[in-house]
Design an enzyme around this catalytic site. Structure first.
Site, PDB file in Angstrom:
ATOM      1  N   GLU A  61       0.931  -0.982  -0.100  1.00 44.31           N
ATOM      2  CA  GLU A  61       0.036  -0.365  -0.071  1.00 44.31           C
ATOM      3  C   GLU A  61       0.972   0.969  -0.585  1.00 44.31           C
ATOM      4  OE1 GLU A  61      -2.090  -0.294   3.906  1.00 44.31           O
ATOM      5  OE2 GLU A  61      -0.209   0.459   5.275  1.00 44.31           O
ATOM      6  N   HIS A  63      -0.088   5.716   0.740  1.00 46.24           N
ATOM      7  CA  HIS A  63      -0.943   6.538   1.480  1.00 46.24           C
ATOM      8  C   HIS A  63       0.412   7.956   1.439  1.00 46.24           C
ATOM      9  CE1 HIS A  63       1.548   4.765   5.076  1.00 46.24           C
ATOM     10  NE2 HIS A  63       0.237   3.742   4.666  1.00 46.24           N
ATOM     11  N   HIS A  67       5.226   5.936   7.994  1.00 46.03           N
ATOM     12  CA  HIS A  67       5.202   5.585   9.047  1.00 46.03           C
ATOM     13  C   HIS A  67       6.863   5.607   9.391  1.00 46.03           C
ATOM     14  CE1 HIS A  67       2.103   3.920   8.682  1.00 46.03           C
ATOM     15  NE2 HIS A  67       2.348   2.485   7.386  1.00 46.03           N
ATOM     16  N   CYS A 115       4.732   0.632  15.165  1.00 43.52           N
ATOM     17  CA  CYS A 115       5.000   1.923  13.919  1.00 43.52           C
ATOM     18  C   CYS A 115       4.641   2.654  14.571  1.00 43.52           C
ATOM     19  CB  CYS A 115       4.529   1.086  13.063  1.00 43.52           C
ATOM     20  SG  CYS A 115       3.703   1.972  11.358  1.00 43.52           S
TER      21      CYS A 115
HETATM   22 MN    MN Z   1       1.350   1.644   5.488  1.00 40.99          MN
END
Ligand code: MN
Length: 147
Positions: A61, A63, A67, A115
């Site tokens: 993924e 976005h 992170h 995370c």
């Molecule tokens: Mn992610």
């Protein structure tokens, strides 16, 4: 609220639920999530602990939110952008905005990691067929990527 939350077993904490990684989907395998510091912590970020079982993987993924990852347990490999990296405990991984990423545990070791994310964040998007083809440009990437 008790200021100290004890680890009750390795990588398990008192009163912190071991949740599924995501509610639904077939684009990941054997991943659990524990929210260590969530909304109740009063921060602008959240700290989660994820664990990928042997041979499992997170979603491929990307976005807008970033992170900040700290590897805590086991061994595995991480795709960030178009590069694959071996990771081990206490390595740090930075995932910049709009960068494809996927984490995989070794076949014989789980992969556990912290995370850190913004509390308010955008939803991840998964690659289209065309984007996936563009990512699978080398045999290494083609073998690594799981969808
Ligand atoms: Mn992610």
């Amino acid at each position: 609220m008790n200021p100290v939350i004890r680890q009750r077993a390795p990588f398990r904490w008192d009163g912190i639920e071991v949740e599924p990684y995501k509610r639904e989907g077939t684009h990941f395998r054997d991943v659990s999530r524990q929210v260590l510091f969530g909304a109740e912590a009063g921060l602008a970020c959240e700290l989660r602990y994820f664990e990928v079982d042997c041979g499992g993987h997170s979603t491929l993924e990307r976005h807008e939110h970033v992170h900040a990852i700290v590897i805590l347990r086991g061994a595995g490999r991480v795709l960030v952008g178009t590069q694959i990296y071996d990771v081990e405990p206490f390595d740090l991984v930075r995932v910049p905005p709009q960068t494809w990423h996927q984490l995989r545990a070794d076949p014989e070791h789980p992969l556990g990691f912290l995370c850190l994310v913004d509390a308010k964040r955008d939803a991840p998007s998964r690659p289209t067929k065309e984007q996936l083809e563009a990512l699978r440009t080398t045999p290494e990437l083609a073998t690594f990527i799981k969808t």
